[in-house]
Design an enzyme around this catalytic site. Sequence first.
Site, PDB file in Angstrom:
ATOM      1  N   ALA A 132       0.807  -1.228   0.000  1.00  0.00           N
ATOM      2  CA  ALA A 132       0.000   0.000   0.000  1.00  0.00           C
ATOM      3  C   ALA A 132       0.840   1.278   0.000  1.00  0.00           C
ATOM      4  O   ALA A 132       0.284   2.366   0.057  1.00  0.00           O
ATOM      5  CB  ALA A 132      -0.923   0.003   1.213  1.00  0.00           C
TER       6      ALA A 132
ATOM      7  N   GLY B 259       2.325   3.003  -5.899  1.00  0.00           N
ATOM      8  CA  GLY B 259       1.586   2.481  -7.053  1.00  0.00           C
ATOM      9  C   GLY B 259       0.101   2.316  -6.823  1.00  0.00           C
ATOM     10  O   GLY B 259      -0.555   3.168  -6.213  1.00  0.00           O
TER      11      GLY B 259
ATOM     12  N   ASN C 180      -2.527  -7.043  -2.894  1.00  0.00           N
ATOM     13  CA  ASN C 180      -2.000  -6.282  -4.027  1.00  0.00           C
ATOM     14  C   ASN C 180      -0.482  -6.408  -4.168  1.00  0.00           C
ATOM     15  O   ASN C 180       0.045  -6.258  -5.264  1.00  0.00           O
ATOM     16  CB  ASN C 180      -2.405  -4.817  -3.819  1.00  0.00           C
ATOM     17  CG  ASN C 180      -1.678  -3.880  -4.745  1.00  0.00           C
ATOM     18  OD1 ASN C 180      -1.894  -3.896  -5.960  1.00  0.00           O
ATOM     19  ND2 ASN C 180      -0.773  -3.066  -4.201  1.00  0.00           N
TER      20      ASN C 180
ATOM     21  N   SER D   9      -3.622  -9.590 -13.673  1.00  0.00           N
ATOM     22  CA  SER D   9      -3.007  -8.987 -14.860  1.00  0.00           C
ATOM     23  C   SER D   9      -3.531  -9.714 -16.088  1.00  0.00           C
ATOM     24  O   SER D   9      -3.777 -10.933 -16.048  1.00  0.00           O
ATOM     25  CB  SER D   9      -1.491  -9.130 -14.784  1.00  0.00           C
ATOM     26  OG  SER D   9      -0.928  -8.917 -16.064  1.00  0.00           O
TER      27      SER D   9
ATOM     28  N   TYR E 216      13.910 -21.271 -15.436  1.00  0.00           N
ATOM     29  CA  TYR E 216      13.305 -20.037 -14.929  1.00  0.00           C
ATOM     30  C   TYR E 216      13.247 -18.970 -16.019  1.00  0.00           C
ATOM     31  O   TYR E 216      14.209 -18.771 -16.761  1.00  0.00           O
ATOM     32  CB  TYR E 216      14.110 -19.491 -13.747  1.00  0.00           C
ATOM     33  CG  TYR E 216      13.486 -18.259 -13.151  1.00  0.00           C
ATOM     34  CD1 TYR E 216      12.352 -18.365 -12.359  1.00  0.00           C
ATOM     35  CD2 TYR E 216      13.999 -17.003 -13.408  1.00  0.00           C
ATOM     36  CE1 TYR E 216      11.750 -17.250 -11.830  1.00  0.00           C
ATOM     37  CE2 TYR E 216      13.397 -15.879 -12.877  1.00  0.00           C
ATOM     38  CZ  TYR E 216      12.273 -16.000 -12.083  1.00  0.00           C
ATOM     39  OH  TYR E 216      11.677 -14.893 -11.567  1.00  0.00           O
TER      40      TYR E 216
END
Lengths: 263, 288
Positions: free
Chosen positions: B9, B12, B92, B141, B160
């Site tokens: 928080a 962004g 978030n 997303s 990866y």
Amino acid sequence: MNVMITGAAGGLGRSLANECGRRGYNLFLTDVNEDGLLCIKQGLERQFNVTVATAACDLTNAESVDQMLAVIDKHQIRFDMLLNVAGMDYEGGFMRREREELVRIVLLNNAATLRITHAILKRRRAGKPFNIVFLSSLASMFPMPLKATYAASKRFLLDLAISLCQELKNENVHVLTICPGGMVTTQKAIHGIEAQGFWGTVTTNPLECVARNAIDRALAGKSIYVPGILNRILFFLGKIIPRSWIAAVIHWRWSGVTEVTGH
Amino acid sequence: MNTVVITGASSGIGLETAKILTQNGFHVIGVSRSEENCKRAKEKILSENPNAQITFMQADLMQQREVVKVAESITLYLNNSGNGELYALINNAACIRSWYMTTEEGYEQQFALNHLAGFLLTYKLLPALIKAKGCVIMTGSGSHRGIKVHWDDIMLNRRYNPLIAYKQSKLCNLLFAKGLNDRYAKDGIRAYVVDPGLVNTDIGNKGTGGLVNFVWSLRKKHGVSPDVPAKTYAFLCEQKDRQNGLYYYLCKEINYSKEVTCENANRLFELSERLCGIRYEGKEMVAV
């Protein structure tokens, strides 16, 4: 397969623990960071359902090592592999560091490694092949101004490993030395690699690949593992170029980097 | 006053959502990685709205022991300051990692923060959420599309790739939200995922380096301001009757990947429970 890993709570040690867990090996992990050991133990048990024992231990302290060995002996644990990962460095030039900090590098990287290697060799499983892995560094091939003590300590490990490889081969003991370039183990390591620019990035080895290949090579009885083609070329150049020339180039190169990073 | 917890928080999307929700009369508990960021974010919010009801707590959610610790602090705070109800939890906090890096537990960091942290925090705060018949909102997303979960190597240890790790973690957000709805809709809890679109934040510049840092620096210039997606979180929090959808973009329900199935959601639930050492109740599947 019973495997002991030193320096198992972070960096390559933790990745090697993961790799061994994935292969279903029983693990005995040690590190000075007790909380970190408990976390990785929990993670390994949850991921791979393997047996993991831990012992917080300061390998530079003989008494602390003796206490750990007493636990091992009490449970009559015998090992098939030892991964010597615990090591350290302090950034900055020789005279910028405190005297005892420099000594501590050698105490951990060398003296402690000798101590644990000897102790675990004595506790290897009878009649079975035994593997030792030493974590050296690409730095072992070069005298490195501004990282002088660290590079020399890694050279010690390389020479020790090559000698032990010959000395113990008739006893079914295989010795592998890993000589990686930079590895992204922490956020600080990322900043260090960034500060070196192009060369920092191209000599960086992916942690997970180094861990996987190291175990593969150890089991295959190889004696040296330099990850990455470019690092292998640099390793070779380290053998043929006069060491004073290399030291001069590295000093010039690292002076620039330390100005950027402020060390 | 209804309380909302927002992770990540201090900058962004999380910061902008905290601003909007405090302006709209919610009490916000923000969670951020460093004390300094918490302090700065709180000052910023109060400078724009001196009456804002805002509290910050510091926790590095990448590490499970810190998730557990902050969940305990939040629960204590909710019990002491009100009736122990949590109106909404906004998971978030997220990261991108250029290289394979692990948490203290040896878990790949993007998977650990982007999915497991939210999974564990939600579990710990579930009693407070059930009390309020609250909602759980994940930051998703559009990149969750075009990928399957790598079940045989979910930490991508064998090969990866930062982008694949990110895409997979965002698909996991949708699967987790679906799994929550399947288990807890009967208790009045709803879970949503917000697609923020391309947003001008620093997510690709924090702790990344190399190519990812460079590409994101170019790409984020085309992104919208974080206050644009923040409106969708506010929209979902403010609905009196909970929306029935799962995936929202600009306050509207949109389609999501066909990989978001009951079977995959259950599989991820089971795996995540094992990796977090917990077991959600509410195992019975209900049609929703």
